[in-house]
Scaffold this motif. Structure first.
Motif, mmCIF file in Angstrom:
data_model
loop_
_atom_site.group_PDB
_atom_site.id
_atom_site.type_symbol
_atom_site.label_atom_id
_atom_site.label_comp_id
_atom_site.label_asym_id
_atom_site.label_seq_id
_atom_site.Cartn_x
_atom_site.Cartn_y
_atom_site.Cartn_z
ATOM 1 N N GLU A 176 0.825 -1.215 0.000
ATOM 2 C CA GLU A 176 0.000 0.000 0.000
ATOM 3 C C GLU A 176 0.859 1.265 0.000
ATOM 4 O OE1 GLU A 176 -3.542 0.156 0.090
ATOM 5 O OE2 GLU A 176 -3.272 -1.950 -0.501
ATOM 6 N N GLN A 177 2.175 1.077 -0.122
ATOM 7 C CA GLN A 177 3.133 2.189 -0.164
ATOM 8 C C GLN A 177 3.068 3.048 1.095
ATOM 9 O OE1 GLN A 177 2.366 4.169 -3.920
ATOM 10 N NE2 GLN A 177 3.602 2.679 -5.039
ATOM 11 N N ILE A 178 2.946 2.376 2.219
ATOM 12 C CA ILE A 178 2.930 3.040 3.527
ATOM 13 C C ILE A 178 4.284 2.801 4.189
ATOM 14 C CG2 ILE A 178 1.863 3.091 5.805
ATOM 15 C CD1 ILE A 178 -0.739 2.090 4.408
ATOM 16 N N LEU A 179 5.023 3.861 4.404
ATOM 17 C CA LEU A 179 6.361 3.749 4.987
ATOM 18 C C LEU A 179 6.275 3.509 6.495
ATOM 19 C CD1 LEU A 179 8.247 6.632 3.136
ATOM 20 C CD2 LEU A 179 8.280 4.183 2.617
ATOM 21 N N ILE A 180 7.166 2.671 6.997
ATOM 22 C CA ILE A 180 7.259 2.415 8.440
ATOM 23 C C ILE A 180 8.480 3.110 9.021
ATOM 24 C CG2 ILE A 180 7.472 0.622 10.211
ATOM 25 C CD1 ILE A 180 6.131 -1.315 8.269
ATOM 26 N N GLN A 181 9.541 3.212 8.219
ATOM 27 C CA GLN A 181 10.789 3.820 8.668
ATOM 28 C C GLN A 181 10.547 5.204 9.277
ATOM 29 O OE1 GLN A 181 14.071 2.505 8.277
ATOM 30 N NE2 GLN A 181 14.767 4.251 9.482
ATOM 31 N N GLY A 182 10.954 5.355 10.541
ATOM 32 C CA GLY A 182 10.846 6.642 11.197
ATOM 33 C C GLY A 182 9.464 7.004 11.703
ATOM 34 N N LYS A 183 8.480 6.141 11.488
ATOM 35 C CA LYS A 183 7.110 6.428 11.916
ATOM 36 C C LYS A 183 6.887 5.984 13.365
ATOM 37 C CE LYS A 183 5.843 7.879 7.815
ATOM 38 N NZ LYS A 183 5.490 9.291 7.575
ATOM 39 N N ARG A 184 5.993 6.710 14.055
ATOM 40 C CA ARG A 184 5.630 6.345 15.418
ATOM 41 C C ARG A 184 4.503 5.307 15.348
ATOM 42 N NH1 ARG A 184 7.242 9.796 19.536
ATOM 43 N NH2 ARG A 184 5.327 9.468 20.728
ATOM 44 N N CYS A 185 4.744 4.166 15.958
ATOM 45 C CA CYS A 185 3.806 3.042 15.861
ATOM 46 C C CYS A 185 3.366 2.604 17.259
ATOM 47 C CB CYS A 185 4.457 1.852 15.157
ATOM 48 S SG CYS A 185 5.260 2.241 13.581
ATOM 49 N N MET A 186 2.078 2.376 17.423
ATOM 50 C CA MET A 186 1.567 1.852 18.691
ATOM 51 C C MET A 186 0.950 0.480 18.452
ATOM 52 S SD MET A 186 -1.072 3.482 21.505
ATOM 53 C CE MET A 186 -2.429 3.769 20.368
ATOM 54 N N VAL A 187 1.373 -0.501 19.252
ATOM 55 C CA VAL A 187 0.816 -1.852 19.178
ATOM 56 C C VAL A 187 -0.006 -2.098 20.428
ATOM 57 C CG1 VAL A 187 1.319 -4.322 19.060
ATOM 58 C CG2 VAL A 187 2.742 -2.688 17.793
ATOM 59 N N ILE A 188 -1.282 -2.368 20.232
ATOM 60 C CA ILE A 188 -2.179 -2.676 21.351
ATOM 61 C C ILE A 188 -2.272 -4.190 21.473
ATOM 62 C CG2 ILE A 188 -4.508 -2.399 22.280
ATOM 63 C CD1 ILE A 188 -4.803 0.093 20.492
ATOM 64 N N GLY A 189 -1.820 -4.717 22.601
ATOM 65 C CA GLY A 189 -1.837 -6.171 22.797
ATOM 66 C C GLY A 189 -0.445 -6.714 22.990
ATOM 67 N N ASN A 190 -0.249 -7.467 24.053
ATOM 68 C CA ASN A 190 1.065 -8.008 24.374
ATOM 69 C C ASN A 190 1.103 -9.526 24.230
ATOM 70 O OD1 ASN A 190 3.006 -8.915 27.062
ATOM 71 N ND2 ASN A 190 3.865 -7.512 25.537
ATOM 72 N N GLY A 191 0.132 -10.091 23.484
ATOM 73 C CA GLY A 191 0.134 -11.528 23.224
ATOM 74 C C GLY A 191 1.134 -11.878 22.130
#
Length: 412
Positions: A176-191
């Protein structure tokens, strides 16, 4: 062969239908307990993952034949079987056996060659054992499938890339041409899925934050490179995030449209929902700047394996299928062999009893020797019976055992 399964998965059912039949561990436990009360059913195993829910069952007599695993699954989830019947796939006998063999090594997964499914199949069997719901038929089938899958994973490279759901997430974002490099990411769930997703985002260069409930702080495993934020502060953090991933087993939404809207500023953000039932309210996609992806989004990804390697995998699995089929056909005659060998052992001991008395042994020693002779004779006869199986066609072998059983009844 009295084995049936009913499944609802990504091939026929969209995510909004799959989540209706998804089962938490406690629901699986209840369903397994209930299965013990179903007349005609002697064994039950339930597989519930993000892309499928399957109800496996076995039986021993004609009362099993009228049972419908799809109807039983719908009943457990409080859903109308008639309303959702088109979404179910039902398999019986060797068709079901063949399917489980392929499923266990990832050949039937939405993400081809899925690395997690073998563990999920094993966990399904473990859960059935814990509730005393599994019989020898399904126990042996699932163990054989897991063994076959391990063999395939060891000897065949179905794919040359990571095929976990988390890896598929990064592939989807790339597509989808969505860059991850340098982006702030939140993951909900510690499973497990949440940790894998966080690790993938870190690997792709994201600045990753993982939510954690306070009461789980001490027992939680945080992937390297991740920072922790309080689960209850997730909404407050939304405006600062570029990518939000949710992967929990919560029966409730972790993010709702109403609460998220109050925290967002209209900027572009990517939400990825890796849960079934869904963690993110679908209406979130209507908010300005929000792109929402769920498990059905992966259907657009093309996963292909090497045709030659798949053929090798099929060859390995065929061996395990045949092994199981032979075991299933043979198992009903195990008691017959035991009956024949026991009668032979007892008859041999009785015939030697007079001779043993002449040896001048103590009563205790004579009785022990008599038992040893009986056990040895029994083992020899059993070995001969099993050996015949290698020399005769199955039906001829069964006829031979039937004849030996009748003869054994007349031994004195």
């Amino acid at each position: 062969m009295r084995i049936k399964m009913a499944g609802i998965d990504y091939r026929k059912a969209p995510v909004q239908v799959r989540e209706l039949f998804s089962m938490t561990a406690s629901v699986v436990e209840r369903a397994l307990k209930n299965s013990r009360e179903v007349k005609g059913m002697t064994g039950c195993v339930i597989i519930s993952t993000c892309n499928r829910t399957e109800y496996w069952m076995s039986g021993e007599d004609e009362s099993f034949d009228s049972l419908n695993p799809a109807a039983l699954l719908a009943q457990e989830k409080g859903q109308s079987f008639e309303a959702y019947e088109p979404y179910f796939t039902v398999r019986e006998g060797m068709e079901a056996v063949h399917y489980l063999m392929e499923l266990s090594c990832g050949l039937r997964s939405q993400i081809f060659g899925d690395d997690q499914i073998i563990t999920q199949v094993k966990h399904a069997l473990d859960a059935a054992r814990e509730q005393a719901a599994v019989d020898s038929v399904l126990e042996t089938l699932f163990r054989t499938a897991v063994t076959g899958a391990k063999k395939v994973k060891t000897e065949v490279l179905l794919t040359n890339v990571d095929r976990s759901v988390a890896a598929a997430m990064t592939l989807l974002l790339q597509k989808e041409q969505i860059l991850i490099q340098g982006k702030r990411c939140m993951v909900i769930g510690n499973g497990e899925i949440g940790r894998l997703a966080a690790a993938e985002l870190v690997k792709a260069g994201g600045e990753v934050f993982m939510t954690l409930r306070q009461y789980k702080t001490r027992e939680a495993i945080i992937p390297a490179g991740c920072r922790v934020i309080d689960y209850h502060a997730r909404y407050e953090q939304l405006a600062q995030m570029d990518i939000v991933v949710s992967a929990t087993v919560s029966p409730h939404y972790t993010l709702t449209k109403e609460k998220a809207e109050a925290c967002l500023d209209g900027g572009e953000k990517v939400f990825v929902d890796l849960a079934i039932p869904r963690d993110m309210e679908p209406e979130l996609s209507k908010l300005p700047g929000i792109k929402l992806y769920d498990m059905d989004s992966f259907s657009g990804l093309k996963y292909e394996g090497d045709v030659r390697q798949i053929a090798v995998a099929d060859g390995i699995l065929t061996k395990y299928e045949l092994e199981y089929e032979q075991w299933y056909e043979f198992r009903e005659y195990v008691p017959v062999v035991k009956e024949i060998s026991k009668a032979a052992g007892e008859d041999t001991s009785a015939r030697l009893r007079k001779e043993l008395k002449r040896l001048g042994l103590t009563l205790e020693a004579r009785e022990e020797l008599e038992r040893a002779i009986g056990r040895s004779a029994s083992k020899v006869v059993a070995k001969l019976c099993y050996g015949l199986r290698e020399e005769l066609e199955p039906e001829a072998w069964k006829l031979c055992l039937d004849g030996l059983r009748r003869s054994a009844e007349h031994l004195e």
